[in-house]
Design a protein around this motif. Structure first.
Motif, PDB file in Angstrom:
ATOM      1  N   LYS A  18     -69.912 -87.540 -34.328  1.00 50.63           N
ATOM      2  CA  LYS A  18     -70.434 -88.620 -33.479  1.00 50.63           C
ATOM      3  C   LYS A  18     -70.084 -89.964 -34.101  1.00 50.63           C
ATOM      4  CE  LYS A  18     -74.599 -86.456 -31.591  1.00 50.63           C
ATOM      5  NZ  LYS A  18     -76.053 -86.411 -31.658  1.00 50.63           N
ATOM      6  N   LYS A  23     -77.147 -91.528 -32.032  1.00 48.70           N
ATOM      7  CA  LYS A  23     -77.231 -91.456 -30.570  1.00 48.70           C
ATOM      8  C   LYS A  23     -76.866 -90.057 -30.091  1.00 48.70           C
ATOM      9  CE  LYS A  23     -77.666 -96.004 -29.840  1.00 48.70           C
ATOM     10  NZ  LYS A  23     -78.757 -96.620 -29.111  1.00 48.70           N
ATOM     11  N   LEU A  24     -77.291 -89.754 -28.859  1.00 45.40           N
ATOM     12  CA  LEU A  24     -76.920 -88.481 -28.253  1.00 45.40           C
ATOM     13  C   LEU A  24     -75.423 -88.487 -27.967  1.00 45.40           C
ATOM     14  CD1 LEU A  24     -79.762 -88.128 -25.593  1.00 45.40           C
ATOM     15  CD2 LEU A  24     -79.583 -86.900 -27.755  1.00 45.40           C
ATOM     16  N   TYR A  25     -74.880 -87.279 -27.807  1.00 39.53           N
ATOM     17  CA  TYR A  25     -73.447 -87.205 -27.488  1.00 39.53           C
ATOM     18  C   TYR A  25     -73.134 -87.962 -26.197  1.00 39.53           C
ATOM     19  CZ  TYR A  25     -72.053 -83.954 -31.119  1.00 39.53           C
ATOM     20  OH  TYR A  25     -71.752 -83.381 -32.322  1.00 39.53           O
ATOM     21  N   GLU A  27     -74.591 -90.496 -25.014  1.00 42.20           N
ATOM     22  CA  GLU A  27     -74.592 -91.937 -25.300  1.00 42.20           C
ATOM     23  C   GLU A  27     -73.297 -92.346 -26.000  1.00 42.20           C
ATOM     24  OE1 GLU A  27     -79.290 -92.977 -25.840  1.00 42.20           O
ATOM     25  OE2 GLU A  27     -78.386 -91.632 -27.309  1.00 42.20           O
ATOM     26  N   TYR A  65     -80.372 -88.657 -18.611  1.00 35.44           N
ATOM     27  CA  TYR A  65     -79.893 -87.912 -19.787  1.00 35.44           C
ATOM     28  C   TYR A  65     -80.941 -87.819 -20.888  1.00 35.44           C
ATOM     29  CZ  TYR A  65     -79.073 -92.329 -22.247  1.00 35.44           C
ATOM     30  OH  TYR A  65     -79.243 -93.521 -22.858  1.00 35.44           O
ATOM     31  N   CYS A  69     -80.275 -84.058 -21.236  1.00 34.07           N
ATOM     32  CA  CYS A  69     -79.108 -83.776 -22.073  1.00 34.07           C
ATOM     33  C   CYS A  69     -79.521 -82.903 -23.257  1.00 34.07           C
ATOM     34  CB  CYS A  69     -78.505 -85.081 -22.562  1.00 34.07           C
ATOM     35  SG  CYS A  69     -77.224 -84.869 -23.795  1.00 34.07           S
ATOM     36  N   ASP A  71     -77.670 -82.430 -25.809  1.00 31.36           N
ATOM     37  CA  ASP A  71     -76.947 -82.984 -26.954  1.00 31.36           C
ATOM     38  C   ASP A  71     -76.012 -81.938 -27.584  1.00 31.36           C
ATOM     39  OD1 ASP A  71     -76.282 -85.165 -28.471  1.00 31.36           O
ATOM     40  OD2 ASP A  71     -77.738 -84.710 -30.046  1.00 31.36           O
ATOM     41  N   GLY A  73     -72.669 -81.827 -26.997  1.00 32.63           N
ATOM     42  CA  GLY A  73     -71.382 -82.420 -27.341  1.00 32.63           C
ATOM     43  C   GLY A  73     -70.195 -81.858 -26.584  1.00 32.63           C
TER      44      GLY A  73
ATOM     45  N   CYS B 192     -75.333 -75.426 -26.832  1.00 31.57           N
ATOM     46  CA  CYS B 192     -76.301 -76.211 -26.052  1.00 31.57           C
ATOM     47  C   CYS B 192     -77.732 -75.756 -26.320  1.00 31.57           C
ATOM     48  CB  CYS B 192     -75.991 -76.112 -24.559  1.00 31.57           C
ATOM     49  SG  CYS B 192     -76.188 -74.458 -23.887  1.00 31.57           S
TER      50      CYS B 192
END
Ligand SMILES: Cc1cc2nc3c(=O)[nH]c(=O)nc-3n(C[C@H](O)[C@H](O)[C@H](O)COP(=O)(O)OP(=O)(O)OC[C@H]3O[C@@H](n4cnc5c(N)ncnc54)[C@H](O)[C@@H]3O)c2cc1C
Ligand code: SF4
Ligand code: SF4
Ligand code: SF4
Ligand code: SF4
Ligand code: SF4
Lengths: 347, 242
Positions: A18, A23-25, A27, A65, A69, A71, A73, B192
């Motif tokens: 990242k 941050k989240l993927y 984002e 999200y 989300c 996360d 990726g 996930c």
């Protein structure tokens, strides 16, 4: 970057790095691709997102999200523009020819339709993804499984708006037995290749990738508003075309609305301004209109599967073939190569 | 066309057959043999697989909806229970007693009874809610005798005994094949962790170490419910025999 088995009930997945650590993927994707106007709207991310959260209403986004989300990726793994390696030029090819289908009518020589249908007849694929449209010219994706479905005249022909080809591909690879044929703009072709690079199911199931020559594309709302202002009646509109610097809208009564492409410059989708690939260099075969006589499609046969299909078409006499001139593409290839300067350097 | 004729019989044979017929007629006039069971004073003994009134065991139900899907009369409807699970209800105004629902139930949650007297005063009562299917229903028993059919070489006899048959059947539980979830294509895992979130038994765990997601399925904790298999968007989890 892929998962590997450790034991019978254990496995490991390597996920991407990242750039924005906390941050989240999603984002990260947003910051690096979407908000920097690099996003081509190919929807490769939406195709792989396990929670189907990524949408493309007003540009690409994941409305909630924060809540949904996971996360994982995956979107970052497959996005062709996260680590953008712009491609350009004519690409490699086995054969560069002009063709006109005797069986189908299309935008130019209907060679795209011919390639997909012939591949279906050969048993190479059992379905092809076509971008059809409704009466308001909004794109609807079709899984064509029988050549008879092509009696729908709107399946062929160019629509100058983005198509959700890749979200449809997610379903197609799951249901197909023999394989899927995909048609798309160069950005979509790059997305398919990324998916194939990362995930076996796409390698095994996507058997034919037909690319379209492409200079630019438009968001549906923008182009439909523009055409309406130009007096184009969508109920009568039967064909849209961009040739020799002119946008030509043909009506069912034969009337044509013409204007310079320069006039639509402002509404060209932002991702296209950083796109350098005119000929879909990563496809199995690329098809376009420049490079051959009117009524013919220019076909760059690049990979073995496409060559087999072209040989089959020749053997069956399904199309007329003629000479194509690669040098006629130079102007648009260079125009697009020049867009490299628009690419902002990564954050 | 072939003509149908009386079979050739000798005089002796004719006499014997007539005599037998007269014997039966005389016997019937003195001691008539009927196949009538005098319900409700008598009750016929039903086999254990008789298709009667349905009962339900929520502990065995996995809320798969199979019974509701399979019912050809649309009599089975799933309704939400206070525990947020969906369980079947049966509308006897519609049920045709085919017991497809019973056959379709993988956990053996739906079971039959030998109750055939399924009668109601009005239509609304015919809709049997889940909670009513769990307890044994109250029925008025007037029967004093149990009637069994006995078939010998010649005839059907009714055997009457002074006993009360139980109407509830003990079902032998289906043979469970122990299954566990397994990842068949780790290469396609997205990391996930939706499977982990779905698993009610806490059998799936994940550890994130920098750029690596370590996934594991605890074979002992996994009940083989299949929820993770259903939810994995890459469809790389499968139930395999334990
Ligand atoms: C946005 C766009 C821009 C283009 N720009 C150029 C250009 O600048 N120069 C040039 O020479 N050629 C361009 N083309 C290609 C050209 O318009 C024809 O599509 C191509 O020549 C094939 O014609 P055909 O008769 O063989 O195809 P047909 O047999 O008519 O089949 C057309 C195929 O294209 C698919 N399709 C149509 N619209 C879209 C869409 N928006 N997204 C994805 N798939 C779609 C249909 O599903 C169909 O399979 C462009 C195409 C598009 C979609
Ligand atoms: S769930 Fe995964 S693929 Fe979807 S947006 Fe989030 S990180 Fe991307
Ligand atoms: S370029 Fe394609 S994959 Fe990347 S964010 Fe945009 S739509 Fe998604
Ligand atoms: S120019 Fe064409 S290929 Fe490039 S991003 Fe735009 S639509 Fe995609
Ligand atoms: S099958 Fe059920 S119990 Fe087993 S891991 Fe999957 S969700 Fe958990
Ligand atoms: S749901 Fe599927 S893709 Fe997601 S972590 Fe579990 S096994 Fe991997």
């Amino acid at each position: 970057m892929a998962g590997i088995a450790i034991g019978e009930s254990e496995w490991e997945v390597t996920v991407p790095e990242k750039p924005l650590k906390d941050k989240l993927y999603f984002e990260n994707l947003k910051a690096k691709v979407i908000d920097t106007n690099l996003c081509s709207r190919c929807l490769t991310c939406a195709c792989i997102c396990p929670v189907d959260g990524i949408t493309a209403v007003d540009g690409v986004d994941f409305p909630d999200y924060e809540a949904k989300c996971t996360d994982c990726g995956a979107c970052v793994r497959v996005c062709p523009r996260f680590v953008y390696e712009p491609k350009s030029g004519l690409g490699t090819y086995i054969e560069f020819i002009a063709g006109r289908s005797k069986r189908f009518a299309g935008q130019d020589g209907a060679m795209v339709t011919e390639l997909i249908v012939s591949a279906m007849e050969m048993g190479m694929i059992d379905r092809g993804l076509f971008a059809g449209r409704d009466e308001k010219w909004a794109i609807e994706m079709f899984h064509v499984r029988d050549p008879q479905q092509l009696a729908i005249p709107t399946l062929g022909g160019t629509k100058y708006t983005f198509a959700d080809v890749l979200p449809a591909l997610k379903k197609a690879v799951r249901f197909t037995k023999r394989g899927v044929g995909v048609v798309g703009t160069p950005c979509i072709v790059s997305g398919v290749r990324k998916l194939q690079q990362e995930f076996p199911i796409f390698r095994e199931k996507v058997k034919l990738v037909v690319g379209l020559f492409c200079t630019e594309n438009f968001h549906y709302d923008d182009i439909s508003k523009f055409l309406q202002e130009k007096g184009v009646d969508f109920d009568k509109l039967i064909k849209t075309d961009i040739t020799k610097g002119k946008f030509i809208a043909t009506m069912s009564d034969g009337e044509k609305v013409k204007f310079k492409v320069k006039e639509v410059e402002d509404i060209v989708a932002s991702g296209c301004n950083v796109c350098t690939d005119f000929t879909a260099v990563e496809s199995d075969a690329s098809v376009g209109s420049v490079g051959s006589a009117p009524g013919f499609s220019t076909v760059a046969v690049r990979e073995e599967p496409a060559k087999k299909v072209i040989e089959y078409i020749k053997e069956k006499g399904y199309a007329d073939f003629g000479e194509a001139k690669p040098e006629e593409l130079d102007y648009l290839i260079n125009l697009k190569k020049g867009r490299e300067k628009n690419i902002t350097k990564p954050i | 066309m072939k003509k149908v004729t009386v079979p050739e019989q000798s005089l002796g044979e004719k006499v014997v057959k007539h005599a037998a017929a007269i014997k039966v007629a005389m016997k019937e006039s003195v001691y008539p043999l009927t196949a009538t069971v005098f319900y409700p004073r008598e009750r016929k003994k039903m086999p254990d697989n008789f298709r009667g009134y349905l009962m339900f065991d929520p502990d065995k139900c996995i809320s798969c909806w199979e019974c509701a899907f399979v019912c050809p009369a649309n009599a089975v409807q799933m309704k939400e229970a206070p525990n947020k699970r969906y369980y079947p209800t049966v509308d006897y105004g519609k049920c045709i007693f085919c017991h497809f629902c019973v056959d379709s139930c993988s956990g053996g949650a739906l079971k039959t009874t030998k109750i055939h007297d399924v009668a109601y005063k009005d239509m609304d009562e015919m809709l049997t809610l889940t909670e009513e299917m769990i307890e044994e229903p109250e029925i008025i028993r007037e029967d004093k005798k149990l009637v069994e059919y006995e078939i010998d070489e010649q005839d059907l006899h009714l055997k009457r005994t002074r006993e009360e048959d139980t109407l509830f059947v003990e079902v032998t539980p289906p043979v469970e094949i122990p299954m566990v979830s397994q990842c068949i294509e780790p290469e396609s895992c997205l990391g996930c962790r939706i499977c982990e979130e779905m698993c009610e038994s806490g059998a799936i765990s994940s550890i994130i170490e920098r750029q690596v997601v370590k996934m594991a399925i605890d074979r002992d904790k996994c009940t083989g419910c299949g929820l993770c298999v259903k939810e994995c968007s890459m469809q790389i989890l499968r139930l395999v025999r334990k």
